[in-house]
Structures are given as structure tokens and as C-alpha cells.
Design a protein around this motif. Structure first.
Motif, PDB file in Angstrom:
ATOM      1  N   GLU A  13     -41.230   1.342  21.978  1.00  0.00           N
ATOM      2  CA  GLU A  13     -41.501   1.343  23.412  1.00  0.00           C
ATOM      3  C   GLU A  13     -40.233   1.082  24.216  1.00  0.00           C
ATOM      4  O   GLU A  13     -40.055   1.621  25.301  1.00  0.00           O
ATOM      5  CB  GLU A  13     -42.568   0.315  23.745  1.00  0.00           C
ATOM      6  CG  GLU A  13     -43.073   0.448  25.158  1.00  0.00           C
ATOM      7  CD  GLU A  13     -44.494  -0.053  25.308  1.00  0.00           C
ATOM      8  OE1 GLU A  13     -44.893  -0.263  26.451  1.00  0.00           O
ATOM      9  OE2 GLU A  13     -45.202  -0.210  24.309  1.00  0.00           O
ATOM     10  N   SER A  14     -39.343   0.252  23.669  1.00  0.00           N
ATOM     11  CA  SER A  14     -38.078  -0.013  24.350  1.00  0.00           C
ATOM     12  C   SER A  14     -37.030  -0.434  23.333  1.00  0.00           C
ATOM     13  O   SER A  14     -37.340  -1.099  22.341  1.00  0.00           O
ATOM     14  CB  SER A  14     -38.247  -1.113  25.400  1.00  0.00           C
ATOM     15  OG  SER A  14     -36.991  -1.457  25.967  1.00  0.00           O
ATOM     16  N   ILE A  15     -35.782  -0.041  23.594  1.00  0.00           N
ATOM     17  CA  ILE A  15     -34.644  -0.550  22.823  1.00  0.00           C
ATOM     18  C   ILE A  15     -33.621  -1.166  23.784  1.00  0.00           C
ATOM     19  O   ILE A  15     -32.442  -1.270  23.461  1.00  0.00           O
ATOM     20  CB  ILE A  15     -34.002   0.533  21.937  1.00  0.00           C
ATOM     21  CG1 ILE A  15     -33.543   1.741  22.757  1.00  0.00           C
ATOM     22  CG2 ILE A  15     -34.959   0.969  20.834  1.00  0.00           C
ATOM     23  CD1 ILE A  15     -32.724   2.752  21.958  1.00  0.00           C
ATOM     24  N   SER A  64     -36.691  -7.715  27.440  1.00  0.00           N
ATOM     25  CA  SER A  64     -37.659  -8.669  26.889  1.00  0.00           C
ATOM     26  C   SER A  64     -37.180  -9.163  25.543  1.00  0.00           C
ATOM     27  O   SER A  64     -36.356  -8.523  24.877  1.00  0.00           O
ATOM     28  CB  SER A  64     -39.039  -8.007  26.720  1.00  0.00           C
ATOM     29  OG  SER A  64     -38.981  -7.009  25.717  1.00  0.00           O
ATOM     30  N   SER A  65     -37.722 -10.302  25.119  1.00  0.00           N
ATOM     31  CA  SER A  65     -37.405 -10.822  23.784  1.00  0.00           C
ATOM     32  C   SER A  65     -37.957  -9.876  22.720  1.00  0.00           C
ATOM     33  O   SER A  65     -37.379  -9.754  21.629  1.00  0.00           O
ATOM     34  CB  SER A  65     -37.984 -12.221  23.601  1.00  0.00           C
ATOM     35  OG  SER A  65     -39.392 -12.216  23.775  1.00  0.00           O
ATOM     36  N   ALA A  66     -39.067  -9.201  23.032  1.00  0.00           N
ATOM     37  CA  ALA A  66     -39.649  -8.261  22.072  1.00  0.00           C
ATOM     38  C   ALA A  66     -38.677  -7.127  21.762  1.00  0.00           C
ATOM     39  O   ALA A  66     -38.504  -6.746  20.606  1.00  0.00           O
ATOM     40  CB  ALA A  66     -40.952  -7.697  22.630  1.00  0.00           C
ATOM     41  N   SER A  67     -38.026  -6.589  22.786  1.00  0.00           N
ATOM     42  CA  SER A  67     -37.094  -5.488  22.570  1.00  0.00           C
ATOM     43  C   SER A  67     -35.884  -5.930  21.740  1.00  0.00           C
ATOM     44  O   SER A  67     -35.353  -5.151  20.939  1.00  0.00           O
ATOM     45  CB  SER A  67     -36.629  -4.916  23.913  1.00  0.00           C
ATOM     46  OG  SER A  67     -37.725  -4.369  24.618  1.00  0.00           O
ATOM     47  N   LYS A  68     -35.458  -7.173  21.928  1.00  0.00           N
ATOM     48  CA  LYS A  68     -34.370  -7.707  21.094  1.00  0.00           C
ATOM     49  C   LYS A  68     -34.771  -7.656  19.622  1.00  0.00           C
ATOM     50  O   LYS A  68     -33.989  -7.257  18.755  1.00  0.00           O
ATOM     51  CB  LYS A  68     -34.048  -9.144  21.497  1.00  0.00           C
ATOM     52  CG  LYS A  68     -33.525  -9.325  22.907  1.00  0.00           C
ATOM     53  CD  LYS A  68     -33.340 -10.796  23.238  1.00  0.00           C
ATOM     54  CE  LYS A  68     -32.800 -11.036  24.628  1.00  0.00           C
ATOM     55  NZ  LYS A  68     -33.685 -10.625  25.698  1.00  0.00           N
ATOM     56  N   LEU A  74     -43.374   0.735  17.152  1.00  0.00           N
ATOM     57  CA  LEU A  74     -42.988  -0.595  17.616  1.00  0.00           C
ATOM     58  C   LEU A  74     -43.320  -0.711  19.096  1.00  0.00           C
ATOM     59  O   LEU A  74     -43.055   0.207  19.868  1.00  0.00           O
ATOM     60  CB  LEU A  74     -41.485  -0.830  17.416  1.00  0.00           C
ATOM     61  CG  LEU A  74     -40.916  -0.596  16.019  1.00  0.00           C
ATOM     62  CD1 LEU A  74     -39.399  -0.712  16.035  1.00  0.00           C
ATOM     63  CD2 LEU A  74     -41.515  -1.573  15.017  1.00  0.00           C
ATOM     64  N   SER A  75     -43.853  -1.854  19.491  1.00  0.00           N
ATOM     65  CA  SER A  75     -44.222  -2.033  20.889  1.00  0.00           C
ATOM     66  C   SER A  75     -43.773  -3.401  21.373  1.00  0.00           C
ATOM     67  O   SER A  75     -42.990  -4.088  20.715  1.00  0.00           O
ATOM     68  CB  SER A  75     -45.735  -1.855  21.047  1.00  0.00           C
ATOM     69  OG  SER A  75     -46.096  -1.843  22.408  1.00  0.00           O
ATOM     70  N   LYS A  76     -44.286  -3.803  22.533  1.00  0.00           N
ATOM     71  CA  LYS A  76     -43.964  -5.114  23.092  1.00  0.00           C
ATOM     72  C   LYS A  76     -45.125  -5.568  23.958  1.00  0.00           C
ATOM     73  O   LYS A  76     -45.893  -4.749  24.481  1.00  0.00           O
ATOM     74  CB  LYS A  76     -42.666  -5.062  23.910  1.00  0.00           C
ATOM     75  CG  LYS A  76     -42.716  -4.119  25.102  1.00  0.00           C
ATOM     76  CD  LYS A  76     -41.419  -4.159  25.890  1.00  0.00           C
ATOM     77  CE  LYS A  76     -41.535  -3.318  27.149  1.00  0.00           C
ATOM     78  NZ  LYS A  76     -40.347  -3.431  28.014  1.00  0.00           N
ATOM     79  N   HIS A 136     -47.123  -6.888  16.428  1.00  0.00           N
ATOM     80  CA  HIS A 136     -46.226  -8.014  16.663  1.00  0.00           C
ATOM     81  C   HIS A 136     -46.939  -9.268  17.147  1.00  0.00           C
ATOM     82  O   HIS A 136     -46.413 -10.370  17.026  1.00  0.00           O
ATOM     83  CB  HIS A 136     -45.149  -7.614  17.681  1.00  0.00           C
ATOM     84  CG  HIS A 136     -45.715  -7.094  18.969  1.00  0.00           C
ATOM     85  ND1 HIS A 136     -46.075  -5.778  19.135  1.00  0.00           N
ATOM     86  CD2 HIS A 136     -46.003  -7.705  20.139  1.00  0.00           C
ATOM     87  CE1 HIS A 136     -46.552  -5.600  20.346  1.00  0.00           C
ATOM     88  NE2 HIS A 136     -46.526  -6.762  20.984  1.00  0.00           N
ATOM     89  N   ASP A 137     -48.126  -9.129  17.710  1.00  0.00           N
ATOM     90  CA  ASP A 137     -48.873 -10.256  18.280  1.00  0.00           C
ATOM     91  C   ASP A 137     -50.359 -10.030  18.034  1.00  0.00           C
ATOM     92  O   ASP A 137     -50.788  -8.891  17.764  1.00  0.00           O
ATOM     93  CB  ASP A 137     -48.643 -10.362  19.796  1.00  0.00           C
ATOM     94  CG  ASP A 137     -47.372 -11.127  20.153  1.00  0.00           C
ATOM     95  OD1 ASP A 137     -46.936 -11.961  19.343  1.00  0.00           O
ATOM     96  OD2 ASP A 137     -46.824 -10.884  21.244  1.00  0.00           O
ATOM     97  N   PRO A 138     -51.181 -11.085  18.161  1.00  0.00           N
ATOM     98  CA  PRO A 138     -52.637 -10.850  18.122  1.00  0.00           C
ATOM     99  C   PRO A 138     -53.052  -9.889  19.236  1.00  0.00           C
ATOM    100  O   PRO A 138     -52.367  -9.766  20.249  1.00  0.00           O
ATOM    101  CB  PRO A 138     -53.220 -12.252  18.358  1.00  0.00           C
ATOM    102  CG  PRO A 138     -52.138 -13.209  18.001  1.00  0.00           C
ATOM    103  CD  PRO A 138     -50.855 -12.507  18.347  1.00  0.00           C
TER     104      PRO A 138
END
Length: 411
Positions: A8-10, A15-19, A120-122, A147-149
Motif C-alpha cells: 500500500e505504501s513504501i 507511518s510506522s507500518a510503511s517503515k 502488504l498493507s497498513k 499485520h494487525d487484528p
């Protein structure tokens, strides 16, 4: 093996998710896989040594037109109707247009001939996953990274809440767990947590922890940070559920009992703190507490390596199945980690039940005692003030990542 990554993002600054997603992609390259990355970052971004392609939003569809009409309506009448629309359609028109744009890009990229398609998402988005549900002909190659519930009513307390569209969201995640060939999770506890709601998770899952990011760029230090002190660093967003009040009280009790430490001790909060500003604003002028808003990711990494202690602060809860995105960075820094979180947590599971610097997030006395132990070790034997956990370094590196993927026996 050829892996097509749909992220979704690089953009590591959004966001911390993209890291975390970028660290995973980079380690897939280090592990020797042939990669192509499609991303929906809304800007051109290239990762060194990797073929990265920006997915363009389709601005000529009915869903795009409807999404802009809804946005204009909400702005004009100051009414949020998206939540109501999602009870009918499951997702917003913007989400639907985005996923259709991503699905089209995935189909067009099949000349890459991937052996595996990794989504991969966030946050709570899962746009690439929804795009893959539109492509049944490719699902035999699909690994969905969760990555999360999800949905939000399946989060542990105090994060959980019920969306108006919860039935649609639950059906959506059930489809992902049933249609994907493989499922991957950043933590074992999260895998087990999701398996309790979606039985299909049991037979097709693996754990791919957040990865250590190898960064050889020169490191600089922000002006607000004082080196060679007993510095305790909390890096990352302070969500509403991450209450820093007990940590601060534990520090103040430590300083009260050890006034000689006051001149060389600082507690740093670095990252967005809007949800906790009512607490942190009280300490803006305190000589031992430094509060900074968001800074560049590479500066955060520099601080994690130079701090005396890194802090992982979790919610006050019975369980935390999350592996924080900064966990591998804290491991790589080789500094002790002050862990504040539930007894049942992925962080505590990995560090071990005998890890000495853990306490519940609201146990002020235990926090003060752990800070005291950390200070005494730093003061008396600074060379031994290290995490020293090569097992965890290996757990989050590209060699372990390669073993997990190779063990799937992908044709």
C-alpha cells in the motif's frame, strides 16, 4: 524465486507500518529473491536495487466520481456519511476505487511471472488484499500478510470497538483467510489470536516478524538530544491507549530517591503525542523530560542507537499480540529495553519470562525499580549495559526470513 510485492505504501515517512514494510522488502532482496514492487504511495519512490512501480489511481471510473461527490458533500454540509454508506456497501467508494486500481495493476504486472504474490498493507485498510480477492486466477500464488487484528471488534481491549459495517469487514477478512494460499503474521500471538476467530488461519500460516533495517547512511543526532547520558527513549506515536503517565511517575520516583542522577538522566518522547498531550504538556519545562514531535525516520534510528535505554510502551491490557514495528530496531541497537506491557505479550514472549526489565505499564513501583537497576548498571558497568541477544537479531534478519519462505515449498 520471483516475488511480486503489492504494498500500500513504501513511503517510510507516512507511518510506522510503511517503515516495517520497506524493511521487509529490503530483506527479501538481501535474502536473494527476484523482486518487483507495485506500490500505492501516491508519489514516485524507488528502493535501491529493486524494480518499484507506482500504481496510478483510476480517475475515470464511476467510483472515483462518487468518492469525490461524497467528499464534497461532507465538506459542504459538515456531515460524515461514509460510515453509513459502509453499512450498505462494506467500504467507502474511495476504498473501492483504490482496490480496483490496484487489481488492474496486478493483472498488468503478470509478465513478471511471479512464483509468489505478497500483499502488504497498513492500518485498517488492506487495500492490496481486497484487490487480490478480485483476482481468483492468481490466488494460488497469494501470500496475505496480516499485520494487525481485523476487524476492529476483534482487537484486544482497550483497542477494540464495533464499526457500523462490522459484518462486512468480518466477511472480508474471512474471505482473505480462506482464499489466500498462504497467510503470514508478524507475531506468533497474533497468528493464534486471529486463528481463534478464523479457523482457516490454522493450516496455511507462518510468522514473518518485522525485519531489522540495514542502514549504512551516516547518522546525525537531533539538537535536543544530549549524548553520553542515562537517556531513556520512547520513540514512536503515543496512541490514546499508550498512557505515559505511569512511566513518568516511575521516573520521578527514581529521581526523588536518587537525586545524584538528576544531572545525567533524561526521558525522551519522540513522535506524535497529540492523544497524550494533556499529560506531556505538564512536563514541557521539566529538566529531565524532553518531548519532541515527529522527526525523520533516520534520525529516530540514530537516537535508538545512542540512547542508554529504549522503551517499549504498550496498552494496559490482559494481552498484547502485537509485535511493535520498532522492536527489531531496538534489538539492533543492542541497548537494554524497558518493556511496559501485559504479562501475555509478544514482546515478553520473545525476550523471555526471565527478562529483568519488564513490568505492567501501570505498575509505578516496578517501573521505578527497573529504572534504578538500569541506571546502576549504566553507571557502574557501562560496557555491560547491552541487550546482547544475537538470537533475536537472527530472528529478525534476512536469513531467518529466507528459511521461513523457503520452508513453504513454493513451486
Amino acid at each position: 524465486m520471483r516475488i511480486l510485492v503489492i504494498s500500500e505504501s513504501i513511503n517510510v515517512e507516512d507511518s510506522s507500518a510503511s517503515k516495517g514494510r520497506v524493511a521487509l522488502i529490503n530483506n527479501l532482496l538481501l535474502a536473494g529473491y527476484n523482486l518487483k514492487v507495485l506500490h500505492y504511495s501516491h508519489k514516485e519512490i524507488q528502493l535501491q536495487g529493486i524494480d518499484c512501480e507506482l500504481i496510478r489511481e483510476n480517475k475515470f471510473s464511476a467510483y472515483f466520481f462518487l468518492s469525490r461527490m461524497i467528499r464534497l458533500f461532507q465538506r459542504t454540509f459538515k456531515m460524515n456519511i461514509n460510515a453509513t454508506l459502509e453499512t450498505w456497501f462494506g467500504f467507502s467508494f474511495t476504498h473501492t476505487n483504490d482496490t480496483r486500481s490496484i487489481a488492474k495493476a496486478i493483472k498488468q504486472a503478470q509478465n513478471f511471472a511471479p512464483d509468489l504474490i505478497l500483499t502488504l498493507s497498513k492500518g485498517g485498510s488492506f487495500r492490496p488484499h481486497r484487490a487480490m480477492l478480485r483476482l481468483p486466477e492468481l490466488q494460488s500464488k497469494w501470500m496475505a500478510y496480516i499485520h494487525d487484528p481485523y476487524p476492529f471488534h476483534f482487537y484486544p481491549r482497550p483497542f477494540n470497538f464495533v464499526e457500523l459495517s462490522y459484518k462486512h469487514k468480518e466477511a472480508f477478512m474471512r474471505q482473505i483467510t480462506e482464499k489466500a494460499q498462504y497467510l503470514s503474521f508478524p507475531s506468533l500471538l497474533l497468528k493464534e489470536w486471529m486463528e481463534s476467530y478464523f479457523p482457516a488461519v490454522a493450516d496455511k500460516s507462518c510468522v514473518i516478524p518485522h525485519q531489522i533495517k540495514v542502514d549504512n547512511e551516516p547518522q546525525t543526532t537531533p539538537a535536543f538530544f544530549t549524548e553520553n547520558q542515562f537517556s531513556l527513549l520512547h520513540a514512536g506515536n503515543l496512541l490514546q491507549q499508550r498512557n505515559p503517565d505511569y512511566l513518568i511517575k516511575g521516573l520521578l520516583q527514581f529521581l526523588n530517591k536518587h537525586p545524584e542522577a538528576a544531572m545525567e538522566t533524561k526521558l525522551y518522547f519522540v513522535g506524535s503525542y497529540k492523544k497524550q498531550e494533556h499529560i506531556l504538556n505538564q512536563y514541557q519545562n521539566h529538566p529531565n523530560i524532553v518531548v519532541s514531535d515527529y522527526i525523520e525516520y533516520k534520525l529516530v534510528q540514530s537516537l535508538e542507537k545512542k540512547a542508554a535505554v529504549n522503551i517499549i510502551l504498550e496498552a494496559i491490557s490482559e494481552i498484547s499480540p502485537f509485535l511493535p514495528g520498532k522492536f527489531p530496531n531496538c534489538v539492533a541497537s543492542n541497548k537494554p529495553i524497558l518493556v511496559l506491557g501485559p504479562y501475555y505479550s509478544e514482546v515478553r514472549r520473545l525476550l523471555g519470562k526471565d527478562y529483568p526489565y519488564w513490568s505492567e505499564a501501570n505498575d509505578v513501583a516496578a517501573i521505578e525499580a527497573n529504572i534504578t537497576k538500569l541506571y546502576q548498571q549504566w553507571k557502574q558497568q557501562p560496557e555491560q549495559s547491552q541487550l546482547n541477544r544475537p538470537d533475536l537479531t537472527h530472528y529478525c534478519d534476512e536469513k531467518s526470513l529466507k528459511k521461513v519462505i523457503d520452508d513453504l515449498s513454493i513451486a
